[in-house]
Every structure is written in structure tokens, then in C-alpha cells.
Design an enzyme around this catalytic site. Structure first.
Site, PDB file in Angstrom:
ATOM      1  N   LYS A 100       0.810  -1.121   0.096  1.00  0.00           N
ATOM      2  CA  LYS A 100      -0.038   0.125   0.212  1.00  0.00           C
ATOM      3  C   LYS A 100       1.004   1.517  -0.215  1.00  0.00           C
ATOM      4  O   LYS A 100       0.579   2.263  -0.886  1.00  0.00           O
ATOM      5  CB  LYS A 100      -0.879   0.044   1.487  1.00  0.00           C
ATOM      6  CG  LYS A 100      -1.553   1.466   1.528  1.00  0.00           C
ATOM      7  CD  LYS A 100      -2.533   1.396   2.828  1.00  0.00           C
ATOM      8  CE  LYS A 100      -1.611   1.853   4.191  1.00  0.00           C
ATOM      9  NZ  LYS A 100      -1.575   3.214   3.972  1.00  0.00           N
ATOM     10  N   ASN A 101       1.787   1.315   0.900  1.00  0.00           N
ATOM     11  CA  ASN A 101       2.761   2.507   0.917  1.00  0.00           C
ATOM     12  C   ASN A 101       3.613   2.935  -0.122  1.00  0.00           C
ATOM     13  O   ASN A 101       4.063   4.011  -0.225  1.00  0.00           O
ATOM     14  CB  ASN A 101       3.431   2.490   2.285  1.00  0.00           C
ATOM     15  CG  ASN A 101       2.282   2.728   3.825  1.00  0.00           C
ATOM     16  OD1 ASN A 101       1.256   2.945   3.344  1.00  0.00           O
ATOM     17  ND2 ASN A 101       3.055   2.439   4.743  1.00  0.00           N
TER      18      ASN A 101
ATOM     19  N   CYS B 290      -6.279  12.985  12.752  1.00  0.00           N
ATOM     20  CA  CYS B 290      -5.776  11.995  12.639  1.00  0.00           C
ATOM     21  C   CYS B 290      -5.736  11.196  13.650  1.00  0.00           C
ATOM     22  O   CYS B 290      -5.454  11.700  14.681  1.00  0.00           O
ATOM     23  CB  CYS B 290      -4.443  12.214  11.892  1.00  0.00           C
ATOM     24  SG  CYS B 290      -3.476  10.635  11.717  1.00  0.00           S
TER      25      CYS B 290
ATOM     26  N   ARG C 135       0.415  14.344  13.054  1.00  0.00           N
ATOM     27  CA  ARG C 135       1.213  14.161  11.843  1.00  0.00           C
ATOM     28  C   ARG C 135       1.185  15.599  10.764  1.00  0.00           C
ATOM     29  O   ARG C 135       0.538  15.626  10.037  1.00  0.00           O
ATOM     30  CB  ARG C 135       0.280  12.908  11.050  1.00  0.00           C
ATOM     31  CG  ARG C 135       0.050  11.563  11.511  1.00  0.00           C
ATOM     32  CD  ARG C 135      -0.511  10.811  10.906  1.00  0.00           C
ATOM     33  NE  ARG C 135       0.319   9.956   9.915  1.00  0.00           N
ATOM     34  CZ  ARG C 135       0.050   8.999   9.430  1.00  0.00           C
ATOM     35  NH1 ARG C 135      -1.107   8.424   9.520  1.00  0.00           N
ATOM     36  NH2 ARG C 135       0.840   8.631   8.441  1.00  0.00           N
TER      37      ARG C 135
ATOM     38  N   ASP D 293       4.288   0.312  12.353  1.00  0.00           N
ATOM     39  CA  ASP D 293       2.954  -0.205  11.659  1.00  0.00           C
ATOM     40  C   ASP D 293       2.722  -1.517  12.243  1.00  0.00           C
ATOM     41  O   ASP D 293       1.819  -1.969  12.035  1.00  0.00           O
ATOM     42  CB  ASP D 293       3.085  -0.182  10.278  1.00  0.00           C
ATOM     43  CG  ASP D 293       2.728   1.357   9.485  1.00  0.00           C
ATOM     44  OD1 ASP D 293       2.249   2.349  10.352  1.00  0.00           O
ATOM     45  OD2 ASP D 293       2.944   1.449   8.411  1.00  0.00           O
TER      46      ASP D 293
ATOM     47  N   ARG E 100      -8.920  -0.291   4.175  1.00  0.00           N
ATOM     48  CA  ARG E 100      -7.919   0.881   3.702  1.00  0.00           C
ATOM     49  C   ARG E 100      -6.848   0.063   3.319  1.00  0.00           C
ATOM     50  O   ARG E 100      -6.200   0.666   2.343  1.00  0.00           O
ATOM     51  CB  ARG E 100      -7.744   2.013   4.602  1.00  0.00           C
ATOM     52  CG  ARG E 100      -8.924   2.960   4.773  1.00  0.00           C
ATOM     53  CD  ARG E 100      -8.431   3.599   5.759  1.00  0.00           C
ATOM     54  NE  ARG E 100      -7.197   4.154   5.429  1.00  0.00           N
ATOM     55  CZ  ARG E 100      -6.071   4.633   6.418  1.00  0.00           C
ATOM     56  NH1 ARG E 100      -6.335   4.576   7.562  1.00  0.00           N
ATOM     57  NH2 ARG E 100      -4.705   4.662   5.985  1.00  0.00           N
TER      58      ARG E 100
HETATM   59  C1  UD1 Z   1       4.263   6.615   6.256  1.00  0.00           C
HETATM   60  C2  UD1 Z   1       3.392   5.449   6.253  1.00  0.00           C
HETATM   61  C3  UD1 Z   1       3.029   4.966   7.513  1.00  0.00           C
HETATM   62  C4  UD1 Z   1       4.038   4.619   8.515  1.00  0.00           C
HETATM   63  C5  UD1 Z   1       5.039   5.800   8.487  1.00  0.00           C
HETATM   64  C6  UD1 Z   1       6.304   5.890   9.291  1.00  0.00           C
HETATM   65  C7  UD1 Z   1       2.241   6.008   4.236  1.00  0.00           C
HETATM   66  C8  UD1 Z   1       1.033   6.342   3.425  1.00  0.00           C
HETATM   67  N1  UD1 Z   1       2.228   6.049   5.598  1.00  0.00           N
HETATM   68  O1  UD1 Z   1       3.588   7.741   6.980  1.00  0.00           O
HETATM   69  O2  UD1 Z   1       2.151   3.756   7.303  1.00  0.00           O
HETATM   70  O3  UD1 Z   1       3.720   4.398   9.623  1.00  0.00           O
HETATM   71  O4  UD1 Z   1       5.377   6.476   7.158  1.00  0.00           O
HETATM   72  O5  UD1 Z   1       7.112   4.631   8.931  1.00  0.00           O
HETATM   73  O6  UD1 Z   1       3.089   5.659   3.406  1.00  0.00           O
HETATM   74  N2  UD1 Z   1       6.250  14.659  10.741  1.00  0.00           N
HETATM   75  C9  UD1 Z   1       6.394  15.908  11.025  1.00  0.00           C
HETATM   76  N3  UD1 Z   1       6.241  16.830  10.049  1.00  0.00           N
HETATM   77  C10 UD1 Z   1       6.413  16.429   8.666  1.00  0.00           C
HETATM   78  C11 UD1 Z   1       6.451  15.089   8.420  1.00  0.00           C
HETATM   79  C12 UD1 Z   1       6.247  13.905   9.473  1.00  0.00           C
HETATM   80  O7  UD1 Z   1       6.368  16.303  12.180  1.00  0.00           O
HETATM   81  O8  UD1 Z   1       6.418  17.294   7.764  1.00  0.00           O
HETATM   82  C13 UD1 Z   1       6.326  13.552  11.885  1.00  0.00           C
HETATM   83  C14 UD1 Z   1       4.878  12.764  11.944  1.00  0.00           C
HETATM   84  O9  UD1 Z   1       3.835  13.476  12.588  1.00  0.00           O
HETATM   85  C15 UD1 Z   1       5.238  11.635  12.578  1.00  0.00           C
HETATM   86  C16 UD1 Z   1       6.889  11.213  12.258  1.00  0.00           C
HETATM   87  O10 UD1 Z   1       7.327  12.566  11.625  1.00  0.00           O
HETATM   88  O11 UD1 Z   1       5.338  11.570  14.005  1.00  0.00           O
HETATM   89  C17 UD1 Z   1       6.866  10.217  10.997  1.00  0.00           C
HETATM   90  O12 UD1 Z   1       6.053  10.624  10.093  1.00  0.00           O
HETATM   91  P1  UD1 Z   1       6.215  10.199   8.299  1.00  0.00           P
HETATM   92  O13 UD1 Z   1       7.516   9.341   8.240  1.00  0.00           O
HETATM   93  O14 UD1 Z   1       6.176  11.261   7.575  1.00  0.00           O
HETATM   94  O15 UD1 Z   1       5.089   9.156   8.170  1.00  0.00           O
HETATM   95  P2  UD1 Z   1       4.091   9.302   6.917  1.00  0.00           P
HETATM   96  O16 UD1 Z   1       4.704   9.531   5.693  1.00  0.00           O
HETATM   97  O17 UD1 Z   1       3.005  10.138   7.520  1.00  0.00           O
END
Ligand code: UD1
Length: 427
Positions: free
Chosen positions: A22-23, A116, A121, A304, A396
């Protein structure tokens, strides 16, 4: 609203094939917007998030067709630049179209994702990175407006190796002028899959899978075909399912190297795991041992799989400490699993799992995708009947979840729930 009805206590047996990730699929679909030409993706899982991403692409003007795990995307010459609130709210990962849209059209208007279930996030790393590439950002009336007269490469040092920010910036930088260097980049296997796809479209990317990714911008990208990597989280979920039921299953079409720390933790707990090139055999043990786990960005323990492993630790002897370092609020499912007889106590980002529990069926609610899958696992391990409500969250991200579990011998049925309460915020 649908539920799963599970009669637990049956050891799983047989083999299961893992679907495409999915990701990765979601990001590859977004990346297809970077060209006017058609792209073809194979091994795309037919899950709700993929259907939502297809809706997003169609809303932007692309033609998207599905056939047996093959998705063809024709973005064409004319694209809109607006991803509306209804779709972004439905699936937060929709914000990944921001990078491709600004690269291709010089502008993107994407609704703020909002609340969320697993914490705030934020998206500041995405936006700061795009600004570093020369885009101007303006947030108003619930929309992020990104504009650029032409992106230019730069050095972007992420405060944290965010998966989504790394991907958005890789896509934005693919056609930027000059060289972009992303430091403290995420190292998840899905980043490598995206880099491979972008490279086959004509991008020049090196370092994906390390913490420094270098992108030398090219003048344009072409259509390409790509096979989506296997879903390592689905694979880990089935391994945990075998373990919690004391089963013996073969999991096929995965890459065990994507799950090294997870597999080593399973072994430390007492699960027998035999690795082969593209499959693993996973056998449950008689007795499980407590183990401490801390989630971290890849190659650390995947957040995850935190919820599924907590189910297993509930059955182990002794106390385990689980520390969630990636997301806030990712222990929201603990109250639900405790309803099945687990004894997990949380304080901040730590959870103490008091093992040795005998789980017993009850009604529980899935608060999000991975926690929902974990509650199904808990139901499979419980004596009696468990009803897992709000399984839309599970749909999902898991393709044919109950069919795959049934083929392994599980007694699980999809049914209409009597739940009349409004649905929780969508992750
Ligand atoms: C992706 C995956 C999710 C997985 C996660 C971590 C998808 C669709 N989802 O989520 O399943 O659990 O990676 O492996 O691919 N953060 C900030 N600012 C930002 C971006 C992130 O503070 O601009 C923080 C987030 O709040 C979170 C952490 O960084 O606490 C990790 O987030 P991130 O690695 O970006 O996860 P996703 O890409 O949302």
C-alpha cells in the site's frame, strides 16, 4: 457499518501470498502525474486507499483503469492542480500529489489533511522542503497553495527522516533545475521502490535507501511500467497472526530483508521463523518470552507493526516495555485490546505489556488501520467470539484480509454491525 465476527482459538495453517505494498503503490500512483505519458503499475493491491488515490488522480484529470492488480494511469496533457478536502480528509496520504503537481504545473492546491487518529502528523517538513526548492507556500481557507515559476535544486536537511516528506521532495526535485540533496532522508524500502520507478521514468536519483538522496533534475519524465514491491507490513501482520494462534504458515512473495528487526524480535519472543529468498515459514511456539520493543524509522522496528506485536507480547511470559517513537497517540487501541483480557498500561509513549494473559472474545472497535488488524489478531487468539467493529479502517490497507485468513483456517466472517454510533475521524 461492517464488522468481523471471529471465533478464535484455531491455529492458522497453510500458505498466504502477500499483496503489493500500500505505502508504495500510493506514491507510485502520485508519481505518474509527473509525465504526460501513460504509466502501468503491476501488483497494485485492490484496497480502499488505492481506490481513494485513484479518485484523487481522476479529480485532477487523469484517466485511471484497473484490471487484475494492473493499474494504468494516463494523466494526459491537461491536469487540474486542486486536491479537494473530501478526498484528502478521507486519506491523508493524498498530500503526496503536492510534489508532482508543483513539479509539473508550477502550482498545487491541496486541502490540509486535518485530524488523524494516530497524532497530529504535521506536514511542515514537506512544506519547508518545497520552499527550499524555491516554491512559495501560502495556507489559507484550509488549503495549502504551492506556487513556483520553476523549482531549483538545493540541499534539504530534514529534521526527522519523514517518509512522506522524503517522497514528496524526491518527486518535486525530479524535474527541478540542478541538483537536490536530501539529507536525513527516510530509508524505508518504499523510498527505494519510488526511486526505481522514477528512474525508469528517466529521473536521475542515487542514494535511495541511505540517509542522503541525490537527485539531478532532468527536463522531463516519460511513461514507464513498474511492479510494486511486496507489502512488508501485511507480511509482518500474517507472521504475528501465525504466532498468536500457535499456527504454522508459509508467507509467500515477500522480501524477508525488509523485515529483519521484526523477524529478530519474533525469534526473541520464541516464534520459529525460517527465511527463504521470497518466503518465510513462521511457526508458533509453546511458550513466548517478554521482549522490549522501540519503534524507529527504518531499519528500526516499524511503527506499523507495533500493535500486532503487542498482541503477541500479551501472550508472553513476563512484562515487556513497548516504546512508540514515531507517532503520538499510537496506543489508542490499548483500551480495546484490554477489553479482550490483555493487561497493557500506557504512560506517554511507553506501554507496559503484562504478559501471560488469556484473551477472551468481546466487542471491540478498530480505531485505525494497523490497530484494527491487531484487534483481528487478538480475536483469532481469543477464546470464544470477538466482534471487531469499524473494519472500514482495515479495508483501507489489507487486500482480501478475511479471505486470506479463512484460507489459513480462521473462522472469520464479515457481517453487518449493530453499531449506530457515528464513525471516528478518518486516518
Ligand atoms: C508513512 C506511512 C505510515 C508509516 C510511517 C512511518 C504511508 C502512506 N504511510 O507515513 O504507514 O507508519 O510512514 O513509517 O506511507 N512529521 C512531522 N512533520 C512532517 C512530516 C512528518 O512532524 O512534515 C512527523 C509525523 O507527525 C510523525 C513522524 O514525523 O510523528 C513520522 O511521519 P512520516 O515518516 O512522515 O510518516 P508518513 O509519511 O505520514
Amino acid at each position: 457499518m461492517n464488522s468481523f465476527l471471529i471465533n478464535g482459538g484455531i491455529p492458522l495453517a497453510g500458505s498466504v501470498r502477500i499483496s503489493g505494498a500500500k505505502n508504495s503503490a500510493l506514491k507510485l500512483m502520485a508519481a505518474s502525474l509527473l509525465t504526460e505519458e501513460k504509466t502501468v503499475l503491476h501488483n497494485v493491491p485492490l484496497i480502499q486507499d488505492v481506490l481513494t488515490m485513484a479518485e484523487v488522480l481522476r479529480e485532477l484529470g487523469a484517466v485511471v483503469t484497473f484490471e487484475d492488480g494492473r493499474v494504468e494511469i494516463d494523466p494526459g496533457a491537461e491536469l487540474s492542480h486542486t486536491a479537494p478536502y473530501e478526498l484528502v480528509r478521507k486519506m491523508r496520504a493524498s498530500i503526496i500529489v503536492m510534489g508532482p503537481l508543483v513539479a509539473r504545473l508550477g502550482r498545487a492546491r491541496v486541502a490540509l489533511p486535518g485530524g488523524c487518529n494516530i497524532g497530529p502528523r504535521k506536514i511542515d517538513f514537506h512544506l519547508n522542503g518545497l520552499e527550499k526548492l524555491g516554491a512559495s507556500i501560502n495556507v489559507e481557507h484550509g488549503f495549502i497553495n504551492v506556487e513556483s515559476a520553476g523549482l531549483t535544486g538545493d540541499i534539504i536537511c530534514l529534521d526527522y527522516p519523514s517518509v512522506g516528506a522524503t517522497e514528496n521532495l524526491m518527486m518535486a526535485a525530479a524535474t527541478a533545475r540542478g541538483r537536490t540533496v536530501i539529507e536525513s532522508a527516510a530509508r524505508e524500502p518504499e523510498i527505494i521502490d519510488l526511486a526505481k520507478f522514477l528512474t525508469s521514468m528517466g529521473a536521475r536519483i542515487s542514494g535511495a535507501g541511505s540517509d542522503t538522496i541525490i537527485i539531478d533534475g532532468v527536463s522531463g519524465l516519460a511513461g514507464a511500467a513498474h511492479t510494486v514491491m511486496p507489502d512488508r507490513i501485511e507480511a509482518g501482520t500474517f507472521m504475528a497472526a501465525a504466532a498468536v494462534t500457535g499456527g504454522d504458515i508459509v508467507i509467500e512473495d515477500l522480501n524477508p530483508l525488509h523485515l529483519e528487526i521484526f523477524i529478530s524480535k519474533m525469534r526473541a519472543i520464541g516464534v520459529e521463523v525460517n527465511e527463504f529468498d521470497h518466503k518465510v515459514r513462521c511457526r508458533g511456539g509453546e511458550t513466548y518470552h517478554s521482549t522490549d520493543i522501540a519503534t524507529l524509522p527504518h531499519p528500526g522496528f516499524p511503527t506499523d507493526l507495533q500493535a500486532p506485536v503487542m498482541v503477541l507480547l500479551s501472550l508472553a511470559r513476563g512484562h515487556s516495555i513497548v516504546t512508540e517513537n514515531v507517532f503520538e497517540n499510537r496506543f489508542v487501541f490499548v483500551d480495546e485490546i484490554n477489553r479482550l483480557g490483555a493487561d497493557i498500561r500506557t504512560s506517554g509513549h511507553h506501554a507496559v505489556v503484562h504478559g501471560g494473559c488469556r484473551l477472551e472474545g468481546a466487542i471491540v472497535e478498530a480505531p485505525d488501520l494497523r490497530a484494527g488488524a491487531a484487534l483481528v489478531l487478538a480475536g483469532l487468539a481469543s477464546a470464544g467470539t470477538t466482534e471487531v467493529r469499524r473494519i472500514g479502517h482495515i479495508d483501507r490497507g489489507y487486500e482480501n484480509f478475511e479471505q486470506k485468513l479463512r484460507a489459513l483456517g480462521a473462522d472469520i466472517q464479515r457481517t453487518q454491525s449493530n453499531d449506530r454510533t457515528p464513525s471516528a475521524a478518518t486516518v
